[in-house]
Design a protein around this motif. Sequence first.
Motif, PDB file in Angstrom:
ATOM      1  N   SER A 146       0.813  -1.215   0.000  1.00 38.43           N
ATOM      2  CA  SER A 146       0.000   0.000   0.000  1.00 38.43           C
ATOM      3  C   SER A 146       0.850   1.271   0.000  1.00 38.43           C
ATOM      4  CB  SER A 146      -0.923  -0.001   1.223  1.00 38.43           C
ATOM      5  OG  SER A 146      -1.824  -1.087   1.172  1.00 38.43           O
ATOM      6  N   VAL A 147       1.968   1.250   0.725  1.00 41.92           N
ATOM      7  CA  VAL A 147       2.827   2.432   0.795  1.00 41.92           C
ATOM      8  C   VAL A 147       3.436   2.733  -0.569  1.00 41.92           C
ATOM      9  CG1 VAL A 147       4.987   3.355   1.741  1.00 41.92           C
ATOM     10  CG2 VAL A 147       3.331   2.232   3.254  1.00 41.92           C
ATOM     11  N   GLN A 148       3.957   1.703  -1.239  1.00 42.39           N
ATOM     12  CA  GLN A 148       4.580   1.940  -2.540  1.00 42.39           C
ATOM     13  C   GLN A 148       3.534   2.235  -3.613  1.00 42.39           C
ATOM     14  OE1 GLN A 148       8.136   0.080  -3.779  1.00 42.39           O
ATOM     15  NE2 GLN A 148       8.529  -0.917  -1.818  1.00 42.39           N
ATOM     16  N   LEU A 149       2.319   1.713  -3.449  1.00 50.05           N
ATOM     17  CA  LEU A 149       1.240   2.074  -4.368  1.00 50.05           C
ATOM     18  C   LEU A 149       0.893   3.555  -4.189  1.00 50.05           C
ATOM     19  CD1 LEU A 149      -0.892   1.391  -6.463  1.00 50.05           C
ATOM     20  CD2 LEU A 149      -2.353   0.514  -4.627  1.00 50.05           C
ATOM     21  N   ARG A 150       0.844   3.999  -2.940  1.00 52.26           N
ATOM     22  CA  ARG A 150       0.631   5.426  -2.679  1.00 52.26           C
ATOM     23  C   ARG A 150       1.736   6.268  -3.304  1.00 52.26           C
ATOM     24  NH1 ARG A 150       2.526   7.037   2.978  1.00 52.26           N
ATOM     25  NH2 ARG A 150       4.452   6.767   1.782  1.00 52.26           N
ATOM     26  N   ASP A 151       2.995   5.836  -3.109  1.00 47.77           N
ATOM     27  CA  ASP A 151       4.123   6.594  -3.647  1.00 47.77           C
ATOM     28  C   ASP A 151       4.081   6.639  -5.176  1.00 47.77           C
ATOM     29  OD1 ASP A 151       4.894   6.850  -1.021  1.00 47.77           O
ATOM     30  OD2 ASP A 151       6.487   5.343  -1.142  1.00 47.77           O
ATOM     31  N   LYS A 152       3.689   5.533  -5.777  1.00 45.16           N
ATOM     32  CA  LYS A 152       3.576   5.495  -7.238  1.00 45.16           C
ATOM     33  C   LYS A 152       2.546   6.517  -7.712  1.00 45.16           C
ATOM     34  CE  LYS A 152       3.506   3.753 -11.503  1.00 45.16           C
ATOM     35  NZ  LYS A 152       4.597   3.978 -12.487  1.00 45.16           N
ATOM     36  N   ALA A 153       1.392   6.563  -7.058  1.00 45.90           N
ATOM     37  CA  ALA A 153       0.345   7.520  -7.436  1.00 45.90           C
ATOM     38  C   ALA A 153       0.808   8.957  -7.214  1.00 45.90           C
ATOM     39  CB  ALA A 153      -0.930   7.236  -6.635  1.00 45.90           C
ATOM     40  N   MET A 154       1.520   9.198  -6.117  1.00 50.33           N
ATOM     41  CA  MET A 154       1.997  10.547  -5.821  1.00 50.33           C
ATOM     42  C   MET A 154       3.033  11.011  -6.840  1.00 50.33           C
ATOM     43  SD  MET A 154       2.314  10.463  -1.635  1.00 50.33           S
ATOM     44  CE  MET A 154       2.515  12.241  -1.428  1.00 50.33           C
ATOM     45  N   LEU A 155       3.976  10.131  -7.190  1.00 53.31           N
ATOM     46  CA  LEU A 155       5.002  10.495  -8.171  1.00 53.31           C
ATOM     47  C   LEU A 155       4.382  10.762  -9.537  1.00 53.31           C
ATOM     48  CD1 LEU A 155       7.804   7.951  -7.183  1.00 53.31           C
ATOM     49  CD2 LEU A 155       7.843  10.425  -6.844  1.00 53.31           C
ATOM     50  N   GLU A 156       3.425   9.911  -9.928  1.00 54.10           N
ATOM     51  CA  GLU A 156       2.762  10.116 -11.220  1.00 54.10           C
ATOM     52  C   GLU A 156       2.018  11.444 -11.231  1.00 54.10           C
ATOM     53  OE1 GLU A 156       2.775   8.538 -14.027  1.00 54.10           O
ATOM     54  OE2 GLU A 156       3.587   6.534 -13.605  1.00 54.10           O
TER      55      GLU A 156
END
Length: 313
Positions: A146-156
């Motif tokens: 979940s954390v890296q999915l959040r980070d992926k969405a934030m970076l995009e």
Amino acid sequence: MTRPDRRVKPRNLSESNAEIIEQFIDSLWLEKGLSKHTLSAYRTDLSKFAEFLKVNQGASELCDIQGGDINHYLAQRYEQGFSERSTARFLSSLRAFFKWLHEQQMREDNPLSLIHNPKLSKPLPKVISEAQVQDLLEAPLYEEDSVQLRDKAMLELLYASGLRVSELIGLSLNQVSLQQGLIRVTGKGNKERLVPMGELAIEWINEFLRKGRPDLLKGRSDILFPSSRGTMMTRQTFWHRIKYYAQKANIDSRILSPHTLRHAFATHLLNHGADLRAVQMLLGHSDLSTTQIYTHIATERLQKLVTEHHPRG
């Protein structure tokens, strides 16, 4: 409130100069509540100038200096390779000192009246290439995390919109319209602007809302990208996350900053022919001159491409 530290008088500093500097520092501390770091900078600037006065011809006391003494010192700084920014800081310290002398009725004239600050060139922001951005965006391993999915969405979203980091981490659900593909952002000076997100960012935010955000929330919250504790993320935490993914993507940390993707967003748009005023609106700059710094980066890159690839480059 703790009184600023009194420093031992430097060897080349007269008693009168040392005392007047400390009186000035005490006044700044009492009236403006400046930090120890700022007060130390004032003290250092004035002490070094006083030391210069003692070993050179001209006035020996700070209260008695003339414009020629200042120009002589500025010339020495230039010969010794001091930066324009450092010299501007020294002149700022000296102006504050003479303003204080005037207020204390210790001096009526101002020897700095005909001396101007050096013109400071704005440092160009460091920008990563489109290939490096792609590597950075692909660094999070978002499957079942979940954390890296959040980070992926934030970076995009950051690269797609050019938001400031503070604007990104403070986003709430009611600021985002996935159906319209727009974000309502409140930037500096409480100015609102609408920013488009782009299809990929919308897809990843949707994915995070479905699979990642519920795992991170510890209670009811409207924060779009909560921390692992369910609260609003700090700028420092997000900055550490970017550095973590940059390391995974083998990107040199020296070219990174908290605004790396914001800078890349603006520069890459201009590289692909975007209008400067449109980029200004997207970034939320009140003055076009602030945005124009990115045109220098784009021009430099184009010149480099011509030099490297043109047969007569």
